[in-house]
Structure formats: C-alpha cells, structure tokens
Write an enzyme that holds these catalytic residues in place. Sequence first.
Site, short mmCIF file in Angstrom:
data_model
loop_
_atom_site.label_atom_id
_atom_site.label_comp_id
_atom_site.label_asym_id
_atom_site.label_seq_id
_atom_site.Cartn_x
_atom_site.Cartn_y
_atom_site.Cartn_z
N GLU A 10 -22.56 -18.40 37.12
CA GLU A 10 -23.03 -19.78 37.05
C GLU A 10 -23.29 -20.36 38.44
O GLU A 10 -24.21 -21.15 38.64
CB GLU A 10 -22.02 -20.65 36.29
CG GLU A 10 -21.95 -20.37 34.79
CD GLU A 10 -21.11 -19.17 34.43
OE1 GLU A 10 -21.05 -18.79 33.25
OE2 GLU A 10 -20.48 -18.60 35.36
N HIS A 51 -13.37 -22.98 25.57
CA HIS A 51 -14.71 -22.99 24.98
C HIS A 51 -14.89 -24.13 23.99
O HIS A 51 -15.79 -24.07 23.14
CB HIS A 51 -14.97 -21.67 24.23
CG HIS A 51 -15.00 -20.45 25.09
ND1 HIS A 51 -13.86 -19.87 25.59
CD2 HIS A 51 -16.04 -19.70 25.55
CE1 HIS A 51 -14.18 -18.81 26.31
NE2 HIS A 51 -15.49 -18.68 26.30
#
Length: 340
Positions: free
Chosen positions: A68, A137
């Site tokens: 990322e 998550h």
Amino acid sequence: MAQTQEAAERELTMSRAMVEAVASEMRENDEVFLMGEDVADYGGIFSSATDLADEFGHDRVMDVPISETSYIGAGVGAAQAGMRPIVELMFVDFFGVAMDQIYNNMAKNTYMSGGSVNVPMVLTAAVGGTYNDAAQHSQTLYGTFAHLPGMKVVVPSTAYDAKGLMHSAIRDDDPVVYMFHKRLMGLGWMPSPTGPKTDVPEDPYEIPFGEADVKREGSDVTVVTLGLHVHRALEAADALADDDIDAEVLDLRTLVPLDTDAVLDSVRKTGHLVVVDEDYRSFGVTSEIAALAAEHALDDLESVRRVAVPDVPIPYARPLEDEVIPGVDDIEAAVRDTQE
C-alpha cells in the site's frame, strides 16, 4: 419515451453503480485510471471494479503488489503530474501501512506547496463489519479520516448516491476518500439489507459534497447516521412508527464537508437527537454531531443519545461482533429513551 422511462427506472446494486460511474469517467478522460489489489483480473474483492479491465485494459486498470505504501504513493505522484487516479485500499484497516502517503502527502501537498500542485485523487476503501472478519478487517474509521484536514470524505448508502458521489469525487481537484460499506455492495456472498439497491439513471450526474439527504421525514426525533446504519435506522423508524414515534432519518452522505445546516434544521424541528455510527464511540462522528447540536441548537435540544461501537477491537466471534456493532434494536432503544 417508454425506453427512456425504463432506463430511468432500472435498479442497480451499489457496486454496479460505482463501476458505472468509474467507467463513464474513464471513457470521457484518458487521465483517469484505477489501481489496487485484485481490481483488474478479479474485479475487486467487493466487486468495485467488475469488468473494467475488459474494457480499458491493464494499462488503465492495474493490479498492484501488496504494498500500500508504494502504490498509494504512486497515485499521489500521478495526481500531482496531472492524472486522475482512483486508488483502492482493499480494507480501510490497512491505512496504517500507508498513512504517510495518505496524510503527509495526499492530504497536505497542495497546502505545503502553497497551491502550486493539486492532488485530484480518489482513495476508495472498503469499510465495516457484520461478517466476522475480525479486528483487522472490520472497522469503519470514518472519524479518523474526517478528523485529518486536507481530504474530502464521502460515504454512500445507496446505489443512487454511490454513482453521483463517485462522479463528483473523480472530477474534484482535491483528494477524496470514498468509503464504501461491504454490506451494501450487493454481493451474493454478503447479502445487503433492503434499501441500497435503487433506481439509478444511465446518464452521469453529480451529487454535490456537503449535502445530506433526509431519507425519512419525521417530527419527533432526528436520527443522524451514514453508511450501513442508514438502513438500520430506517428499519428502526418503521418499527417505532407502530408506537406513534415519528423518526426523521438524516443520511450525512459526506463527512467532509459536513452539512451542518441539515443537522441543525432537523434538530431544531424535532428537539431530540440520536446519532448512530459504526465507528468507535470516543472521538468520532457521534461526538462531533452531538457537539454541533449542543453548540448551535441548545435551546431547541431536549435530549441527545449516541449509538456506536464501544472502544474495543471488533471481535471475530459472531455473537460478540453482533454485540458491539449497533443493531436495529439498539437504535430503537436509544430513540425510545429520548421520548421518555
């Protein structure tokens, strides 16, 4: 005329509405491109990019390594060079590994350069729990991004809003964080509540940032919310109506800019406020909206209640996750409490 009417009334899932807006913008502007993990060949794990690679190829719809830091940084550079990247952060929880690129570059570079560069970039991120994917998550983190200056923050709750907000986001000259709730996308393996699938016009349209939407009018209490909990609030409002409690449900749609007038107008009308959020209770959206009402509508305000996730990591076990993420019953109880 019949064909036009039929087209205007077609229903889309939220994921299809998002993809339609992205495809439209990519056809109109060669500088628009998309990159992220599993967005090309797989079409996004939450169907946020379905079929886009088939039409635009892998030069404009790019799968990236699990890094990322690198690909969000590349998006910032591309935006400053004049392109309009859409960069997907697969789960908003992963922001930590790229926070330098997001907040010290994407959000600040226009300011730090004295306005000599713009960063017309859209950072999309899947948010939310309710499907047992545990603490890394399942967060929403609305308040985290809204708290940091320099980024616009949008949160659609319906397919109609998702398309219009996406058009606005891609065309904006400032960085936009576009947060979509997994449960609203219309996925076969993660059923949506009733409501996110809506009529969506075929032609492009924009929804201006900073304009909340009254999803249900009411006179007794204002419920301010966003994302998945718009639909949970609407379900609660229907149940409350059976007991002659008339709840108004206000969907913020964007956090930055925030439609303060819509919140205050509704609170002044009803005199009671319930703020519902899937983010953590402390230092978040519920606190901000409650403070806004207290500062500017105190004379009209009789009661305030907040419904949010307690300050604990999201549990994996389904009963525990259900306990911490606000449900319809929690919203009903908070509203009833304001009426006593």
